[in-house]
Design a protein around this motif. Sequence first.
Motif, PDB file in Angstrom:
ATOM      1  N   VAL A 223       0.870  -1.169   0.000  1.00 48.48           N
ATOM      2  CA  VAL A 223       0.000   0.000   0.000  1.00 48.48           C
ATOM      3  C   VAL A 223       0.908   1.220   0.000  1.00 48.48           C
ATOM      4  N   GLY A 224       0.729   2.041  -1.024  1.00 47.06           N
ATOM      5  CA  GLY A 224       1.514   3.266  -1.135  1.00 47.06           C
ATOM      6  C   GLY A 224       0.804   4.394  -0.423  1.00 47.06           C
ATOM      7  N   LYS A 225       0.476   5.414  -1.168  1.00 46.38           N
ATOM      8  CA  LYS A 225      -0.148   6.597  -0.588  1.00 46.38           C
ATOM      9  C   LYS A 225      -1.640   6.377  -0.328  1.00 46.38           C
ATOM     10  N   ILE A 226      -2.060   6.762   0.856  1.00 42.83           N
ATOM     11  CA  ILE A 226      -3.480   6.801   1.204  1.00 42.83           C
ATOM     12  C   ILE A 226      -3.838   8.279   1.316  1.00 42.83           C
ATOM     13  N   SER A 227      -4.684   8.755   0.409  1.00 41.03           N
ATOM     14  CA  SER A 227      -5.053  10.167   0.413  1.00 41.03           C
ATOM     15  C   SER A 227      -6.453  10.345   0.988  1.00 41.03           C
ATOM     16  N   LEU A 228      -6.520  10.952   2.148  1.00 42.72           N
ATOM     17  CA  LEU A 228      -7.818  11.236   2.754  1.00 42.72           C
ATOM     18  C   LEU A 228      -8.522  12.363   2.014  1.00 42.72           C
ATOM     19  N   LYS A 229      -7.749  13.273   1.453  1.00 39.12           N
ATOM     20  CA  LYS A 229      -8.319  14.401   0.712  1.00 39.12           C
ATOM     21  C   LYS A 229      -8.996  13.904  -0.571  1.00 39.12           C
ATOM     22  N   GLU A 230      -8.275  13.074  -1.346  1.00 40.36           N
ATOM     23  CA  GLU A 230      -8.816  12.549  -2.602  1.00 40.36           C
ATOM     24  C   GLU A 230      -9.662  11.293  -2.398  1.00 40.36           C
ATOM     25  N   LYS A 231      -9.557  10.723  -1.196  1.00 41.38           N
ATOM     26  CA  LYS A 231     -10.235   9.458  -0.867  1.00 41.38           C
ATOM     27  C   LYS A 231      -9.814   8.356  -1.837  1.00 41.38           C
ATOM     28  N   THR A 232      -8.470   8.173  -1.932  1.00 39.40           N
ATOM     29  CA  THR A 232      -7.904   7.146  -2.796  1.00 39.40           C
ATOM     30  C   THR A 232      -6.799   6.389  -2.079  1.00 39.40           C
ATOM     31  N   VAL A 233      -6.516   5.202  -2.610  1.00 43.56           N
ATOM     32  CA  VAL A 233      -5.402   4.380  -2.124  1.00 43.56           C
ATOM     33  C   VAL A 233      -4.615   3.938  -3.352  1.00 43.56           C
ATOM     34  N   ILE A 234      -3.296   4.024  -3.265  1.00 43.23           N
ATOM     35  CA  ILE A 234      -2.432   3.565  -4.348  1.00 43.23           C
ATOM     36  C   ILE A 234      -1.733   2.297  -3.880  1.00 43.23           C
ATOM     37  N   PHE A 235      -1.775   1.275  -4.752  1.00 44.67           N
ATOM     38  CA  PHE A 235      -1.099   0.012  -4.506  1.00 44.67           C
ATOM     39  C   PHE A 235       0.042  -0.106  -5.508  1.00 44.67           C
ATOM     40  N   ASN A 236       1.224  -0.465  -5.036  1.00 47.96           N
ATOM     41  CA  ASN A 236       2.393  -0.599  -5.895  1.00 47.96           C
ATOM     42  C   ASN A 236       2.885  -2.041  -5.882  1.00 47.96           C
ATOM     43  N   LYS A 237       3.131  -2.558  -7.082  1.00 50.43           N
ATOM     44  CA  LYS A 237       3.623  -3.933  -7.214  1.00 50.43           C
ATOM     45  C   LYS A 237       5.046  -4.006  -6.694  1.00 50.43           C
ATOM     46  N   ILE A 238       5.335  -5.049  -5.942  1.00 51.40           N
ATOM     47  CA  ILE A 238       6.680  -5.268  -5.423  1.00 51.40           C
ATOM     48  C   ILE A 238       7.470  -6.022  -6.483  1.00 51.40           C
ATOM     49  N   SER A 239       8.632  -5.490  -6.840  1.00 52.34           N
ATOM     50  CA  SER A 239       9.425  -6.157  -7.888  1.00 52.34           C
ATOM     51  C   SER A 239      10.387  -7.162  -7.323  1.00 52.34           C
TER      52      SER A 239
END
Length: 68
Positions: A52-68
């Motif tokens: 789990v990358g950035k959790i933005s409460l302002k934008e109400k989004t979560v970014i998931f990044n693949k682990i290489s």
Amino acid sequence: MSKYDSLWRSVQANGNPSIKLSFDEVKEIAGIEIDHSFLKFKKEAIDYGYEVGKISLKEKTVIFNKIS
């Protein structure tokens, strides 16, 4: 079994290097809304090849990044 297992499986099945989901999309996939406990459960994403990358409460989004 985690309450977010369906979310982790969905992110893993997506396979993209980076995935941005709105809180509403997470609710639709997981069947539950994101709450403060998500911070405790987010480490489980590693078992599915993502972090789990950035959790933005302002934008109400979560970014998931693949682990290489």
